[in-house]
Design a protein around this motif. Sequence first.
Motif, PDB file in Angstrom:
ATOM      1  N   ALA A  91     -10.632 -22.553   5.417  1.00 13.47           N
ATOM      2  CA  ALA A  91     -10.807 -21.904   4.185  1.00 13.47           C
ATOM      3  C   ALA A  91     -10.257 -20.484   4.496  1.00 13.47           C
ATOM      4  O   ALA A  91      -9.810 -19.790   3.642  1.00 13.47           O
ATOM      5  CB  ALA A  91     -12.387 -21.661   3.450  1.00 13.47           C
ATOM      6  N   GLN A  92     -10.002 -20.322   5.680  1.00 11.88           N
ATOM      7  CA  GLN A  92      -9.557 -19.025   6.201  1.00 11.88           C
ATOM      8  C   GLN A  92     -10.610 -17.708   5.832  1.00 11.88           C
ATOM      9  O   GLN A  92      -9.882 -16.840   5.112  1.00 11.88           O
ATOM     10  CB  GLN A  92      -8.010 -18.845   5.923  1.00 11.88           C
ATOM     11  N   GLU A  93     -11.770 -17.979   6.069  1.00  9.05           N
ATOM     12  CA  GLU A  93     -12.503 -17.010   5.438  1.00  9.05           C
ATOM     13  C   GLU A  93     -13.606 -16.707   6.582  1.00  9.05           C
ATOM     14  O   GLU A  93     -13.994 -17.762   7.393  1.00  9.05           O
ATOM     15  CB  GLU A  93     -13.257 -17.268   4.119  1.00  9.05           C
ATOM     16  N   LYS A  99     -15.232 -24.919  11.690  1.00 10.51           N
ATOM     17  CA  LYS A  99     -16.259 -23.993  11.174  1.00 10.51           C
ATOM     18  C   LYS A  99     -17.147 -23.690  12.097  1.00 10.51           C
ATOM     19  O   LYS A  99     -17.796 -24.673  12.736  1.00 10.51           O
ATOM     20  CB  LYS A  99     -16.750 -24.362   9.749  1.00 10.51           C
ATOM     21  N   ASN A 111     -12.100  -4.051   7.297  1.00 10.04           N
ATOM     22  CA  ASN A 111     -12.859  -5.279   7.421  1.00 10.04           C
ATOM     23  C   ASN A 111     -13.482  -5.435   8.913  1.00 10.04           C
ATOM     24  O   ASN A 111     -14.655  -5.687   8.923  1.00 10.04           O
ATOM     25  CB  ASN A 111     -12.088  -6.554   7.119  1.00 10.04           C
ATOM     26  N   LYS A 121     -17.689 -12.236   1.869  1.00  9.87           N
ATOM     27  CA  LYS A 121     -16.306 -13.066   2.523  1.00  9.87           C
ATOM     28  C   LYS A 121     -15.143 -12.143   2.760  1.00  9.87           C
ATOM     29  O   LYS A 121     -14.936 -11.259   1.871  1.00  9.87           O
ATOM     30  CB  LYS A 121     -16.021 -14.319   1.501  1.00  9.87           C
ATOM     31  N   ILE A 122     -14.426 -12.479   3.654  1.00 11.46           N
ATOM     32  CA  ILE A 122     -13.307 -11.776   4.215  1.00 11.46           C
ATOM     33  C   ILE A 122     -12.238 -12.799   4.636  1.00 11.46           C
ATOM     34  O   ILE A 122     -12.697 -13.471   5.206  1.00 11.46           O
ATOM     35  CB  ILE A 122     -13.518 -10.729   5.538  1.00 11.46           C
ATOM     36  N   SER A 123     -11.071 -12.850   3.782  1.00 13.16           N
ATOM     37  CA  SER A 123     -10.205 -13.415   4.193  1.00 13.16           C
ATOM     38  C   SER A 123      -9.151 -13.216   5.422  1.00 13.16           C
ATOM     39  O   SER A 123      -9.109 -11.923   5.509  1.00 13.16           O
ATOM     40  CB  SER A 123      -9.064 -13.961   3.155  1.00 13.16           C
ATOM     41  N   THR A 155     -17.703 -15.373   6.525  1.00 19.06           N
ATOM     42  CA  THR A 155     -18.707 -15.065   5.761  1.00 19.06           C
ATOM     43  C   THR A 155     -19.838 -14.264   6.533  1.00 19.06           C
ATOM     44  O   THR A 155     -20.241 -14.740   7.474  1.00 19.06           O
ATOM     45  CB  THR A 155     -19.257 -16.258   5.132  1.00 19.06           C
ATOM     46  N   ASP A 177     -14.793 -19.846   8.797  1.00 17.33           N
ATOM     47  CA  ASP A 177     -14.271 -21.118   8.440  1.00 17.33           C
ATOM     48  C   ASP A 177     -12.782 -21.260   8.485  1.00 17.33           C
ATOM     49  O   ASP A 177     -12.054 -20.531   7.796  1.00 17.33           O
ATOM     50  CB  ASP A 177     -14.722 -21.182   6.841  1.00 17.33           C
TER      51      ASP A 177
END
Length: 201
Positions: free
Chosen positions: A147-149, A6, A125, A157-159, A151, A144
């Motif tokens: 979590a594949q995100e 992270k 995005n 949040k964007i994945s 922030t 992260d």
Amino acid sequence: MDKFVKLTGVAAPLPVVNIDTDMIIPKDYLKTIKRTGLGTGLFAEARYNEDGTPNESFVLNKPAYQNAKILVAGDNFGCGSSREHAPWALLDFGIRCVISTSFADIFYNNCFKNGILPVVVSPENLDKLMDDASRGANAVLTVDLEAQEITGPDGGKISFEIDAFKRHCMLNGLDDIGLTMEKAPSITSFEQKIAETRPWA
């Protein structure tokens, strides 16, 4: 290679498309095979004036972004020649993550081998993240990998998607040598067996 799990840091906006490896690290800096010291040459032709003084209008010279850890860039980042000095220079400057809509294949793979996470997002995005990055010292993103995100500073949040094997390598800090060393017991066992069964080999 350092693990990437992270990352929280200031994101610098670089809304330029087709940033090639010569722009990332000009050819004048390719005389070394060391991975350190190249940060001074990162984006040198844009970062410095002809007399060698810092170009104050370039984003990484602005006080808010001088310690940026994340780069939010335009489409087709890392195109051009295959020089591995490009990710070396980014890493030496302190950039651990580059976010774009697309990357040149060789540069993309070189990033993973050097501890930099290249994240591909949609154009929509990227626009959001570019807006976040334009907030100066408040342009703090958290990437992260588990979590594949991503922030943003407002909590949005964007994945993102990433190859499972590459994700495993980054999370565990495994470059090509590290991957080989994971197999060390099997390699040792094989070598012992060969020595016993084929002593002439």
